[in-house]
Design a protein around this motif. Structure first.
Motif, PDB file in Angstrom:
ATOM      1  N   MET A 165      32.510  66.653  38.920  1.00  0.00           N
ATOM      2  CA  MET A 165      33.047  65.494  39.602  1.00  0.00           C
ATOM      3  C   MET A 165      34.099  64.816  38.708  1.00  0.00           C
ATOM      4  O   MET A 165      33.864  64.551  37.538  1.00  0.00           O
ATOM      5  CB  MET A 165      31.914  64.508  39.908  1.00  0.00           C
ATOM      6  N   SER A 166      35.236  64.569  39.245  1.00  0.00           N
ATOM      7  CA  SER A 166      36.314  63.923  38.500  1.00  0.00           C
ATOM      8  C   SER A 166      36.138  62.408  38.521  1.00  0.00           C
ATOM      9  O   SER A 166      35.660  61.844  39.496  1.00  0.00           O
ATOM     10  CB  SER A 166      37.664  64.262  39.117  1.00  0.00           C
ATOM     11  N   GLU A 167      36.549  61.786  37.438  1.00  0.00           N
ATOM     12  CA  GLU A 167      36.453  60.330  37.322  1.00  0.00           C
ATOM     13  C   GLU A 167      37.781  59.804  36.787  1.00  0.00           C
ATOM     14  O   GLU A 167      38.304  60.309  35.797  1.00  0.00           O
ATOM     15  CB  GLU A 167      35.308  59.975  36.369  1.00  0.00           C
ATOM     16  N   LEU A 168      38.333  58.799  37.456  1.00  0.00           N
ATOM     17  CA  LEU A 168      39.598  58.204  37.072  1.00  0.00           C
ATOM     18  C   LEU A 168      39.347  56.891  36.345  1.00  0.00           C
ATOM     19  O   LEU A 168      38.626  56.031  36.843  1.00  0.00           O
ATOM     20  CB  LEU A 168      40.454  57.972  38.325  1.00  0.00           C
ATOM     21  N   LYS A 169      39.942  56.753  35.142  1.00  0.00           N
ATOM     22  CA  LYS A 169      39.777  55.548  34.333  1.00  0.00           C
ATOM     23  C   LYS A 169      41.151  55.056  33.882  1.00  0.00           C
ATOM     24  O   LYS A 169      42.109  55.827  33.820  1.00  0.00           O
ATOM     25  CB  LYS A 169      38.941  55.859  33.080  1.00  0.00           C
ATOM     26  N   PHE A 170      41.221  53.778  33.511  1.00  0.00           N
ATOM     27  CA  PHE A 170      42.486  53.145  33.130  1.00  0.00           C
ATOM     28  C   PHE A 170      42.332  52.361  31.832  1.00  0.00           C
ATOM     29  O   PHE A 170      41.283  51.774  31.578  1.00  0.00           O
ATOM     30  CB  PHE A 170      42.939  52.175  34.231  1.00  0.00           C
ATOM     31  N   SER A 171      43.431  52.300  31.050  1.00  0.00           N
ATOM     32  CA  SER A 171      43.429  51.507  29.816  1.00  0.00           C
ATOM     33  C   SER A 171      44.260  50.243  30.030  1.00  0.00           C
ATOM     34  O   SER A 171      45.052  50.153  30.965  1.00  0.00           O
ATOM     35  CB  SER A 171      44.037  52.316  28.664  1.00  0.00           C
ATOM     36  N   GLU A 172      44.110  49.294  29.108  1.00  0.00           N
ATOM     37  CA  GLU A 172      44.917  48.078  29.157  1.00  0.00           C
ATOM     38  C   GLU A 172      46.379  48.361  28.799  1.00  0.00           C
ATOM     39  O   GLU A 172      47.244  47.525  28.998  1.00  0.00           O
ATOM     40  CB  GLU A 172      44.338  47.014  28.219  1.00  0.00           C
ATOM     41  N   ASP A 173      46.659  49.558  28.275  1.00  0.00           N
ATOM     42  CA  ASP A 173      48.030  49.976  27.960  1.00  0.00           C
ATOM     43  C   ASP A 173      48.690  50.660  29.162  1.00  0.00           C
ATOM     44  O   ASP A 173      49.745  51.276  29.021  1.00  0.00           O
ATOM     45  CB  ASP A 173      48.041  50.929  26.760  1.00  0.00           C
ATOM     46  N   HIS A 174      48.046  50.586  30.320  1.00  0.00           N
ATOM     47  CA  HIS A 174      48.583  51.120  31.577  1.00  0.00           C
ATOM     48  C   HIS A 174      48.684  52.641  31.570  1.00  0.00           C
ATOM     49  O   HIS A 174      49.626  53.226  32.086  1.00  0.00           O
ATOM     50  CB  HIS A 174      49.933  50.466  31.931  1.00  0.00           C
ATOM     51  N   GLU A 175      47.679  53.259  30.972  1.00  0.00           N
ATOM     52  CA  GLU A 175      47.548  54.702  31.021  1.00  0.00           C
ATOM     53  C   GLU A 175      46.323  55.031  31.862  1.00  0.00           C
ATOM     54  O   GLU A 175      45.400  54.232  31.968  1.00  0.00           O
ATOM     55  CB  GLU A 175      47.381  55.277  29.607  1.00  0.00           C
ATOM     56  N   TRP A 176      46.351  56.213  32.460  1.00  0.00           N
ATOM     57  CA  TRP A 176      45.192  56.662  33.221  1.00  0.00           C
ATOM     58  C   TRP A 176      44.713  57.987  32.648  1.00  0.00           C
ATOM     59  O   TRP A 176      45.469  58.713  32.003  1.00  0.00           O
ATOM     60  CB  TRP A 176      45.498  56.804  34.716  1.00  0.00           C
ATOM     61  N   ILE A 177      43.441  58.249  32.867  1.00  0.00           N
ATOM     62  CA  ILE A 177      42.868  59.535  32.496  1.00  0.00           C
ATOM     63  C   ILE A 177      41.974  59.982  33.648  1.00  0.00           C
ATOM     64  O   ILE A 177      41.154  59.214  34.145  1.00  0.00           O
ATOM     65  CB  ILE A 177      42.093  59.478  31.158  1.00  0.00           C
ATOM     66  N   LEU A 178      42.198  61.208  34.088  1.00  0.00           N
ATOM     67  CA  LEU A 178      41.355  61.816  35.101  1.00  0.00           C
ATOM     68  C   LEU A 178      40.437  62.778  34.362  1.00  0.00           C
ATOM     69  O   LEU A 178      40.896  63.777  33.793  1.00  0.00           O
ATOM     70  CB  LEU A 178      42.198  62.555  36.145  1.00  0.00           C
ATOM     71  N   VAL A 179      39.163  62.440  34.323  1.00  0.00           N
ATOM     72  CA  VAL A 179      38.186  63.202  33.554  1.00  0.00           C
ATOM     73  C   VAL A 179      37.486  64.194  34.473  1.00  0.00           C
ATOM     74  O   VAL A 179      36.956  63.824  35.516  1.00  0.00           O
ATOM     75  CB  VAL A 179      37.143  62.257  32.908  1.00  0.00           C
ATOM     76  N   ASP A 180      37.536  65.456  34.062  1.00  0.00           N
ATOM     77  CA  ASP A 180      36.859  66.522  34.790  1.00  0.00           C
ATOM     78  C   ASP A 180      36.090  67.342  33.766  1.00  0.00           C
ATOM     79  O   ASP A 180      36.682  68.136  33.028  1.00  0.00           O
ATOM     80  CB  ASP A 180      37.890  67.379  35.539  1.00  0.00           C
ATOM     81  N   GLY A 181      34.786  67.084  33.659  1.00  0.00           N
ATOM     82  CA  GLY A 181      33.983  67.716  32.614  1.00  0.00           C
ATOM     83  C   GLY A 181      34.392  67.154  31.267  1.00  0.00           C
ATOM     84  O   GLY A 181      34.371  65.947  31.062  1.00  0.00           O
ATOM     85  N   ASP A 182      34.815  68.040  30.346  1.00  0.00           N
ATOM     86  CA  ASP A 182      35.236  67.563  29.024  1.00  0.00           C
ATOM     87  C   ASP A 182      36.758  67.615  28.867  1.00  0.00           C
ATOM     88  O   ASP A 182      37.275  67.554  27.754  1.00  0.00           O
ATOM     89  CB  ASP A 182      34.545  68.356  27.907  1.00  0.00           C
ATOM     90  N   VAL A 183      37.477  67.714  29.994  1.00  0.00           N
ATOM     91  CA  VAL A 183      38.940  67.728  29.959  1.00  0.00           C
ATOM     92  C   VAL A 183      39.478  66.483  30.656  1.00  0.00           C
ATOM     93  O   VAL A 183      39.019  66.101  31.734  1.00  0.00           O
ATOM     94  CB  VAL A 183      39.499  68.998  30.642  1.00  0.00           C
ATOM     95  N   GLY A 184      40.439  65.844  29.993  1.00  0.00           N
ATOM     96  CA  GLY A 184      41.083  64.674  30.577  1.00  0.00           C
ATOM     97  C   GLY A 184      42.570  64.921  30.760  1.00  0.00           C
ATOM     98  O   GLY A 184      43.233  65.440  29.867  1.00  0.00           O
TER      99      GLY A 184
END
Length: 125
Positions: free
Chosen positions: A1-20
């Motif tokens: 299952m993929s998970e989308l997260k955001f930083s305060e520096d306006h970057e995003w990371i889509l996490v799928d397992g151990d790969v972002g």
């Protein structure tokens, strides 16, 4: 299952397992304006959270993209060298900067989900 997260520096990371997969947000690309150059990290580069991972230049400014978490780069988006405007046209898709094997997943807990990020940028306006 993929998970989308955001930083305060306006970057995003889509996490799928151990790969972002990492890029900048719609908000960030709007602030930058027309992107004219992108430098992505080389495959195999080790990044620690907060390290400079990539460089993006626009008609307005140059800006660094920082590592959102510790990891090893497994791919840089080479398409951005030929077509940096992908960052403007599709920042959350084809305009991604790099993919990394995440080495400290606990760092992801400090990031915001989509609702939290939306509230964060609304508070900056």
């Amino acid at each position: 299952m993929s998970e989308l997260k955001f930083s305060e520096d306006h970057e995003w990371i889509l996490v799928d397992g151990d790969v972002g997969t990492v890029g900048i947000t719609e908000f960030a690309q709007e602030q930058l304006g027309d992107v004219v150059f992108v430098e992505v990290p080389d495959e195999g580069k080790d990044l620690e959270k907060g390290d400079e991972a990539a460089v993006v230049e626009s008609v307005k400014a140059a800006s660094e993209v920082y590592a959102i978490c510790d990891g090893e780069v497994i791919a840089g988006n080479e398409a951005l060298a030929d077509e940096p405007s992908l960052v403007n046209s599709d920042p959350m898709g084809e305009g991604w900067f790099y993919k990394a094997k995440i080495t400290d997943a606990s760092q992801l807990e400090q990031l915001m989900d989509e609702a939290g990020y939306k509230a964060f940028i609304e508070g900056q306006g």
